[in-house]
Design a protein around this motif. Structure first.
Motif, PDB file in Angstrom:
ATOM      1  N   THR A   1       0.861  -1.179   0.000  1.00 47.90           N
ATOM      2  CA  THR A   1       0.000   0.000   0.000  1.00 47.90           C
ATOM      3  C   THR A   1       0.896   1.227   0.000  1.00 47.90           C
ATOM      4  OG1 THR A   1      -0.130  -0.010   2.415  1.00 47.90           O
ATOM      5  CG2 THR A   1      -1.883  -1.158   1.224  1.00 47.90           C
ATOM      6  N   THR A   2       0.425   2.322  -0.575  1.00 41.22           N
ATOM      7  CA  THR A   2       1.254   3.510  -0.659  1.00 41.22           C
ATOM      8  C   THR A   2       0.608   4.701   0.032  1.00 41.22           C
ATOM      9  OG1 THR A   2       0.321   4.251  -2.778  1.00 41.22           O
ATOM     10  CG2 THR A   2       2.219   2.762  -2.868  1.00 41.22           C
ATOM     11  N   GLY A   3       1.467   5.656   0.373  1.00 41.96           N
ATOM     12  CA  GLY A   3       1.038   6.952   0.878  1.00 41.96           C
ATOM     13  C   GLY A   3       1.717   8.019   0.043  1.00 41.96           C
TER      14      GLY A   3
ATOM     15  N   SER B   1       0.218   7.562   6.057  1.00 45.06           N
ATOM     16  CA  SER B   1      -0.838   7.134   5.138  1.00 45.06           C
ATOM     17  C   SER B   1      -0.582   5.726   4.627  1.00 45.06           C
ATOM     18  CB  SER B   1      -0.912   8.119   3.963  1.00 45.06           C
ATOM     19  OG  SER B   1      -1.880   7.700   3.027  1.00 45.06           O
ATOM     20  N   ALA B   2       0.671   5.409   4.294  1.00 39.55           N
ATOM     21  CA  ALA B   2       0.988   4.070   3.801  1.00 39.55           C
ATOM     22  C   ALA B   2       0.684   3.004   4.845  1.00 39.55           C
ATOM     23  CB  ALA B   2       2.464   4.009   3.394  1.00 39.55           C
TER      24      ALA B   2
ATOM     25  N   ARG C   1      -1.385   3.356   7.461  1.00 38.89           N
ATOM     26  CA  ARG C   1      -2.837   3.373   7.695  1.00 38.89           C
ATOM     27  C   ARG C   1      -3.573   2.579   6.617  1.00 38.89           C
ATOM     28  NH1 ARG C   1      -3.427   8.514   7.331  1.00 38.89           N
ATOM     29  NH2 ARG C   1      -2.855   8.955   9.498  1.00 38.89           N
ATOM     30  N   ASN C   2      -3.112   2.698   5.370  1.00 35.44           N
ATOM     31  CA  ASN C   2      -3.761   1.983   4.274  1.00 35.44           C
ATOM     32  C   ASN C   2      -3.510   0.476   4.361  1.00 35.44           C
ATOM     33  OD1 ASN C   2      -4.712   4.396   3.258  1.00 35.44           O
ATOM     34  ND2 ASN C   2      -3.036   4.654   1.802  1.00 35.44           N
ATOM     35  N   MET C   3      -2.339   0.068   4.847  1.00 40.85           N
ATOM     36  CA  MET C   3      -2.095  -1.363   5.040  1.00 40.85           C
ATOM     37  C   MET C   3      -2.960  -1.911   6.163  1.00 40.85           C
ATOM     38  SD  MET C   3      -0.709  -4.201   4.187  1.00 40.85           S
ATOM     39  CE  MET C   3       0.591  -3.798   3.012  1.00 40.85           C
TER      40      MET C   3
ATOM     41  N   ALA D   1      -5.895  -0.837   6.965  1.00 41.25           N
ATOM     42  CA  ALA D   1      -7.243  -0.969   6.404  1.00 41.25           C
ATOM     43  C   ALA D   1      -7.348  -2.217   5.526  1.00 41.25           C
ATOM     44  CB  ALA D   1      -7.588   0.276   5.590  1.00 41.25           C
ATOM     45  N   PHE D   2      -6.302  -2.517   4.751  1.00 47.08           N
ATOM     46  CA  PHE D   2      -6.289  -3.717   3.910  1.00 47.08           C
ATOM     47  C   PHE D   2      -6.344  -4.982   4.753  1.00 47.08           C
ATOM     48  CE2 PHE D   2      -5.244  -6.616   0.599  1.00 47.08           C
ATOM     49  CZ  PHE D   2      -4.248  -7.457   1.075  1.00 47.08           C
TER      50      PHE D   2
ATOM     51  N   ARG E   1      -7.697  -3.512  14.283  1.00 46.49           N
ATOM     52  CA  ARG E   1      -6.715  -2.488  13.915  1.00 46.49           C
ATOM     53  C   ARG E   1      -5.441  -2.595  14.756  1.00 46.49           C
ATOM     54  NH1 ARG E   1      -7.375   2.771  14.065  1.00 46.49           N
ATOM     55  NH2 ARG E   1      -6.483   3.195  12.001  1.00 46.49           N
TER      56      ARG E   1
END
Length: 314
Positions: free
Chosen positions: A243-245, A256-257, A259-261, A263-264, A273
């Motif tokens: 995942t990227t930020g 962000s990167a 946080r997105n992982m 969420a995945f 979480r």
């Protein structure tokens, strides 16, 4: 070549060139250090979440030493060959309020006790098939600075310290710039596994016995910060999910990167979480992918697919 040892009791909570050496060795000698875990023995295999309330954080990250290496002079380089590492069958990962890349999003403490399997992995969640490969290393390795005074063991410095670099494991070599006579090398902070970035603030922390060879190099005057050579390819073989930020602020891109992982992992693997955050810290790699196309940076959080079991949609 001689073989020496440094006991667990020979530990300090600062980098300070006035601390008397625990040991004098010759260039090329091997030393085995018996290191406490990052909590300095305050956490054990039987610890619970309640234990975190009693911790003295000022006692964290002890380093064993210092070791005086004969012949080391300012301007030289100390070569540290990592020869052997032994760790017990347990480790811990914790969340500490106010600490970690997403500290504001994870205000509550958490603790995971791991069982380290002889086969070289630790189950994150056996039912879900999620396991973490073990690649032990010492997070703290460094030499004394020429500046007088006591320097915290928490941050990294140009002379080493808390560099938390997972690639410096058995078979790897670290090079450190010498600033004082004898170099005054210390080591500690055993990790059984860690992802690049150590995003939640801790790895799989564990006590360890680590054996290194210390050699004085007169031919590397360009060593002004820690350099290292790995035993294997820097990027392990295998596939990743990344995942990227993307942001003009590199810290926000990193956040962000991660946080997105999280969420995945919550969406695809049914993790909570807190668990996903811990898994990012001990198995995910936070890497800078793009840093020249201004104004934005691209940061990737890379999770090895070999860590993960089948997803909900598999």
């Amino acid at each position: 070549m001689s073989i020496h040892s440094v006991r667990r009791e020979c530990a300090n909570l600062a980098w300070d060139n006035s601390i008397p050496p625990a040991l004098h060795v010759k260039s090329g000698d091997e030393i085995t250090f018996d290191c406490a875990d990052a909590s300095n023995g305050q956490l054990t295999a039987d610890s619970t979440l309640a234990t975190l309330e009693k911790l003295t954080l000022a006692g964290f990250n002890p380093v064993n030493g210092p070791v005086f290496v004969d012949g080391a002079q300012p301007g030289d380089t100390l070569q540290v060959d990592v020869l052997r590492i032994e760790n017990p069958e347990w480790g811990w990962t914790g969340l500490f309020p106010g600490f970690g890349l997403l500290a504001d999003e994870f205000p509550e403490p958490a603790l995971k006790i791991w069982k380290l399997e002889q086969e070289g992995f630790a189950w994150f969640d056996e039912k879900k098939g999620i396991k973490v490969p073990l690649r032990p290393f010492a997070g703290e390795m460094g030499v004394a600075q020429k500046k007088k005074g006591a320097f915290s063991v928490v941050p990294p410095y140009h002379t080493g310290g808390n560099i938390d670099t997972k690639h410096i494991t058995v078979g790897s070599t670290l090079f450190l710039p010498v600033e004082v006579e004898g170099a005054l090398f210390s080591i500690g902070d055993g990790h059984a596994a860690q992802g690049d970035g150590e995003v939640c603030g801790s790895a799989i922390e564990t006590p360890m016995k680590v054996t290194v060879r210390l050699s004085v190099r007169k031919d590397k005057p360009y060593t002004k910060t820690p350099h290292f050579s790995t035993a294997t390819a820097d990027t392990p073989s295998g596939e990743y999910y990344c995942t990227t930020g993307i942001d003009s602020d590199v810290r926000e891109a990193m956040r962000s990167a991660v946080r997105n992982m999280i969420a995945f992992l919550v969406a695809e693997y049914g993790l909570d979480r807190v668990g996903a955050y811990i898994l990012c810290s001990v198995a995910g790699d936070l890497r800078m992918h793009e840093v020249v196309d201004m104004p934005n940076y691209v940061i990737g959080m890379m999770m090895p697919k070999s860590v993960l079991g089948p997803s909900n949609e598999a």
